[in-house]
Design a protein around this motif. Structure first.
Motif, short mmCIF file in Angstrom:
data_model
loop_
_atom_site.label_atom_id
_atom_site.label_comp_id
_atom_site.label_asym_id
_atom_site.label_seq_id
_atom_site.Cartn_x
_atom_site.Cartn_y
_atom_site.Cartn_z
N ILE A 1 0.63 4.85 4.00
CA ILE A 1 2.01 6.22 3.79
C ILE A 1 1.17 7.32 3.08
CG2 ILE A 1 3.87 7.02 1.78
CD1 ILE A 1 4.45 3.73 2.31
N VAL A 2 0.43 6.82 2.65
CA VAL A 2 -1.16 7.82 1.89
C VAL A 2 -2.01 8.47 2.97
CG1 VAL A 2 -2.76 8.20 0.96
CG2 VAL A 2 -1.35 6.85 -0.31
N ALA A 3 -2.06 8.20 3.95
CA ALA A 3 -2.60 8.82 5.26
C ALA A 3 -1.86 9.44 5.77
CB ALA A 3 -3.10 7.72 6.05
N TYR B 1 -12.65 4.35 -1.08
CA TYR B 1 -12.01 4.13 0.23
C TYR B 1 -12.62 3.08 0.56
CZ TYR B 1 -7.44 4.56 -2.03
OH TYR B 1 -6.07 4.69 -3.33
N PHE B 2 -14.30 3.32 0.52
CA PHE B 2 -15.39 2.75 1.44
C PHE B 2 -15.71 1.44 2.17
CE2 PHE B 2 -17.58 7.25 2.11
CZ PHE B 2 -16.65 7.52 3.93
N TYR B 3 -14.66 0.89 0.83
CA TYR B 3 -14.63 -0.36 1.07
C TYR B 3 -13.70 -1.56 1.73
CZ TYR B 3 -9.71 -0.21 -0.55
OH TYR B 3 -8.39 -0.93 -0.34
N ALA B 4 -13.38 -0.47 2.91
CA ALA B 4 -12.19 -0.78 3.61
C ALA B 4 -13.02 -1.08 4.64
CB ALA B 4 -10.83 0.43 4.11
N VAL B 5 -13.72 -0.65 4.79
CA VAL B 5 -15.18 -0.77 6.44
C VAL B 5 -15.44 -2.20 6.82
CG1 VAL B 5 -16.80 0.05 7.93
CG2 VAL B 5 -15.05 1.50 6.48
N PRO C 1 -1.28 -2.80 -0.33
CA PRO C 1 -1.84 -2.25 -0.12
C PRO C 1 -2.16 -1.28 0.99
CG PRO C 1 -2.36 -4.28 -1.28
CD PRO C 1 -1.47 -4.30 -1.06
N TYR C 2 -2.15 -2.66 1.78
CA TYR C 2 -1.97 -1.73 3.24
C TYR C 2 -1.07 -1.01 3.52
CZ TYR C 2 -2.32 -1.86 8.39
OH TYR C 2 -2.01 -1.97 9.50
N ILE C 3 0.09 -1.19 3.07
CA ILE C 3 1.62 -0.34 3.35
C ILE C 3 1.20 1.30 3.24
CG2 ILE C 3 4.41 -0.44 2.96
CD1 ILE C 3 4.05 -3.16 3.16
N ALA D 1 -7.05 -5.33 18.36
CA ALA D 1 -6.35 -3.62 18.44
C ALA D 1 -5.64 -3.47 17.27
CB ALA D 1 -5.50 -3.22 19.74
N ASP D 2 -4.89 -4.37 16.26
CA ASP D 2 -3.76 -4.29 15.50
C ASP D 2 -4.93 -3.61 14.02
OD1 ASP D 2 -1.66 -3.73 13.62
OD2 ASP D 2 -2.64 -6.08 13.26
N LEU D 3 -5.97 -4.34 13.88
CA LEU D 3 -6.71 -3.66 13.16
C LEU D 3 -7.78 -2.30 13.58
CD1 LEU D 3 -8.54 -7.21 11.69
CD2 LEU D 3 -7.13 -6.08 10.17
N TYR D 4 -7.88 -2.13 14.64
CA TYR D 4 -8.56 -1.25 14.47
C TYR D 4 -8.12 0.12 14.93
CZ TYR D 4 -12.50 -4.46 13.47
OH TYR D 4 -13.25 -5.33 12.77
N THR D 5 -6.64 0.21 15.12
CA THR D 5 -6.25 1.29 15.37
C THR D 5 -5.59 2.32 14.63
OG1 THR D 5 -4.47 0.63 15.83
CG2 THR D 5 -5.65 0.65 17.38
N ALA D 6 -4.50 2.02 13.81
CA ALA D 6 -3.99 2.79 12.86
C ALA D 6 -5.03 3.11 12.05
CB ALA D 6 -2.62 2.60 12.49
N TYR D 7 -4.93 1.73 10.75
CA TYR D 7 -5.60 1.28 9.18
C TYR D 7 -7.21 1.68 9.64
CZ TYR D 7 -8.16 -1.03 6.00
OH TYR D 7 -8.38 -1.85 4.61
#
Length: 153
Positions: A145-147, A79-83, A139-141, A57-63
């Motif tokens: 913030i950028v989002a 940033y598609f690398y993140a998927v 980088p996660y934080i 739930a943590d990984l697949y919500t806000a991030y």
């Protein structure tokens, strides 16, 4: 849509989740929150199955649904690398973490640095692992913030 509309649906879910929140507070009482393992790991009482859902739930919500799409929209395909990264890391964690979880519980580890210090008998290496964990969060934080930046204007 339901006869009560979106407001009724929202109110219904709100009542259900408030009830679950109060019920959960009494479900498995916590211990002394001044102890690190109680505060950080819920006293190790949640179990593997519940923790698996919480991490997912943590990984697949806000991030995944806020930070990554809005950063791709704002900055481009870089940033598609993140998927695939999130999907791959979660799959690897699902395979490797249950064994580490059991070992950590047996030895009373709270952090990865605890594991490294005990396994390799090196406080210096444990310090590097702890520092790497903190730096790896940047980088996660930053992505979060950028989002959120378009919404802060």
């Amino acid at each position: 849509m339901a006869p009560l509309g979106w407001g009724g649906l929202f109110l219904g879910f709100f009542v259900i989740f408030v009830f679950l929140g109060f019920y959960g507070a009494r479900w498995r009482r916590g211990g002394d929150l001044s102890q690190l393992h109680e505060w950080a790991l819920a006293g190790r009482r949640l179990g593997t199955f519940l923790v698996w859902f919480l991490v997912g739930a943590d990984l697949y919500t806000a991030y995944t649904f806020v930070a990554v799409p809005s950063t791709v929209f704002a900055s481009g395909a870089l940033y598609f690398y993140a998927v695939p990264y999130v999907a791959t890391v979660f799959a690897l964690a699902a395979v490797t973490m249950p064994a580490l979880w059991r070992w950590s519980r047996l030895r009373n580890y709270v952090t990865a640095a605890d594991f490294v210090q005990d396994r390799f008998k090196s406080k210096l290496l444990a310090g590097f692992i702890a520092a790497t964990g903190v730096v790896a969060e940047f980088p996660y934080i930053a992505l979060q913030i950028v989002a959120c930046r378009p919404y802060l204007r």
